[in-house]
Motif scaffolding. Structure first.
Motif, PDB file in Angstrom:
ATOM      1  N   ASP A  45       0.836  -1.209   0.000  1.00 48.79           N
ATOM      2  CA  ASP A  45       0.000   0.000   0.000  1.00 48.79           C
ATOM      3  C   ASP A  45       0.869   1.256   0.000  1.00 48.79           C
ATOM      4  O   ASP A  45       0.618   2.212  -0.749  1.00 48.79           O
ATOM      5  N   ASP A  46       1.917   1.244   0.829  1.00 48.99           N
ATOM      6  CA  ASP A  46       2.818   2.395   0.899  1.00 48.99           C
ATOM      7  C   ASP A  46       3.592   2.570  -0.396  1.00 48.99           C
ATOM      8  O   ASP A  46       3.894   3.703  -0.814  1.00 48.99           O
ATOM      9  N   LEU A  47       3.919   1.458  -1.037  1.00 51.14           N
ATOM     10  CA  LEU A  47       4.629   1.509  -2.313  1.00 51.14           C
ATOM     11  C   LEU A  47       3.748   2.198  -3.363  1.00 51.14           C
ATOM     12  O   LEU A  47       4.224   3.051  -4.134  1.00 51.14           O
ATOM     13  N   GLU A  48       2.473   1.843  -3.359  1.00 48.09           N
ATOM     14  CA  GLU A  48       1.528   2.445  -4.309  1.00 48.09           C
ATOM     15  C   GLU A  48       1.361   3.936  -4.032  1.00 48.09           C
ATOM     16  O   GLU A  48       1.321   4.756  -4.963  1.00 48.09           O
ATOM     17  N   LYS A  49       1.283   4.305  -2.758  1.00 49.14           N
ATOM     18  CA  LYS A  49       1.151   5.720  -2.387  1.00 49.14           C
ATOM     19  C   LYS A  49       2.367   6.533  -2.855  1.00 49.14           C
ATOM     20  O   LYS A  49       2.252   7.711  -3.173  1.00 49.14           O
ATOM     21  N   ALA A  50       3.523   5.879  -2.854  1.00 51.50           N
ATOM     22  CA  ALA A  50       4.747   6.528  -3.278  1.00 51.50           C
ATOM     23  C   ALA A  50       4.881   6.576  -4.794  1.00 51.50           C
ATOM     24  O   ALA A  50       5.883   7.093  -5.332  1.00 51.50           O
ATOM     25  N   GLY A  51       3.889   6.020  -5.512  1.00 48.83           N
ATOM     26  CA  GLY A  51       3.926   6.021  -6.975  1.00 48.83           C
ATOM     27  C   GLY A  51       4.924   5.060  -7.548  1.00 48.83           C
ATOM     28  O   GLY A  51       5.427   5.259  -8.659  1.00 48.83           O
ATOM     29  N   ARG A  52       5.217   3.983  -6.802  1.00 47.31           N
ATOM     30  CA  ARG A  52       6.197   3.002  -7.258  1.00 47.31           C
ATOM     31  C   ARG A  52       5.531   1.644  -7.469  1.00 47.31           C
ATOM     32  O   ARG A  52       4.476   1.387  -6.930  1.00 47.31           O
ATOM     33  N   GLU A  53       6.195   0.806  -8.257  1.00 53.64           N
ATOM     34  CA  GLU A  53       5.698  -0.552  -8.490  1.00 53.64           C
ATOM     35  C   GLU A  53       6.713  -1.552  -7.967  1.00 53.64           C
ATOM     36  O   GLU A  53       7.919  -1.289  -7.971  1.00 53.64           O
ATOM     37  N   LEU A  54       6.208  -2.699  -7.544  1.00 57.44           N
ATOM     38  CA  LEU A  54       7.104  -3.770  -7.106  1.00 57.44           C
ATOM     39  C   LEU A  54       7.683  -4.449  -8.338  1.00 57.44           C
ATOM     40  O   LEU A  54       6.944  -4.920  -9.194  1.00 57.44           O
ATOM     41  N   VAL A  55       8.988  -4.447  -8.430  1.00 59.03           N
ATOM     42  CA  VAL A  55       9.631  -5.063  -9.596  1.00 59.03           C
ATOM     43  C   VAL A  55      10.514  -6.219  -9.155  1.00 59.03           C
ATOM     44  O   VAL A  55      10.871  -6.329  -8.007  1.00 59.03           O
TER      45      VAL A  55
END
Length: 244
Positions: free
Chosen positions: A234-244
């Motif tokens: 959720d925090d990754l999405e808020k930061a505008g990042r994707e899990l790679v």
């Protein structure tokens, strides 16, 4: 001294004469590597593969064996921790393996014949497990807990980078040296330990007729690990990042 203590006589075999066949479990923290060591030992056919390249562990064995120099210590380990069929195993994280010369003996003393590469498919959960272990100092299930862990997004980010870097170093080493290891996964060990160990025995050219295995360590993950994973995503999405 407890049964689970890797330094005690419970993990010794009758003294082995000659040069054993050496294998290495190429691992990283929180992949179930200590659990795998116990499973391998319980077969009676794959030696006692523990962290013999760990500086503090090696010092403890020197004290146990009353050896003054590194080479006699390693030779004593190979004598006492090799199973009767001739296999001697070592588990090592990348830093321990790459710096093994710092222990004071020539790597040629323990020529690695085969490699087992232990990984984890879910690297986010691996990073979370590392963060929790660092904070609580509960690296194994029988260790006492030193405190309660606290979620921190930046901390998990750093642990995830470290997890990936460890895999990259092992894989570069395998590619550079033409090594084809047996790849095993934490998740498979959890769901089918007997089947996975049978697969490993076949890789070592040993009989696979085992039905039961014993390990002194227990799986440590709880609902907290999965809650942290969702929070991290959720925090990754808020930061505008994707899990790679």
């Amino acid at each position: 001294m407890s049964e689970a203590d890797q330094f005690g006589e419970s993990f010794d075999f009758p003294p082995f004469e000659g040069q054993p066949k050496v294998y290495l479990i190429a691992s990283s923290q929180r992949t179930g590597s200590h659990y795998l060591c116990h499973l391998f030992f319980s077969t009676g056919r794959l030696g006692s593969p523990f962290e013999y390249f760990h500086r503090r562990n090696f010092k403890t064995f020197r004290k146990r064996f009353q050896t003054k120099r590194p080479e006699p210590t390693m030779r004593k380990l190979m004598e006492m921790r090799t199973s009767p069929n001739g296999w001697f195993g070592i588990k090592a994280h990348w830093g321990q393996f790459s710096n093994r010369e710092d222990l004071g003996f020539e790597p040629s003393l323990v020529p690695v014949d085969r490699y087992v590469y232990l990984k984890r498919r879910d690297q986010v959960l691996q990073a979370i497990s590392r963060s929790i272990a660092v904070q609580t100092q509960q690296w194994m299930s029988h260790y006492e807990k030193a405190g309660e862990p606290v979620y921190e997004f930046a901390d998990l980010d750093e642990h995830l980078r470290s997890v990936r870097a460890g895999y990259e170093k092992w894989e570069r080493y395998f590619a550079a040296n033409g090594i084809e290891p047996l790849t095993m996964y934490y998740e498979d060990l959890c769901t089918d330990p007997v089947g996975e160990v049978q697969r490993a025995l076949a890789f070592f050219g040993e009989p696979t007729d085992i039905q039961e295995l014993k390990a002194f360590t227990q799986r440590q993950a709880t609902d907290l690990n999965h809650a942290w994973k969702q929070r991290y995503l959720d925090d990754l999405e808020k930061a505008g990042r994707e899990l790679v």
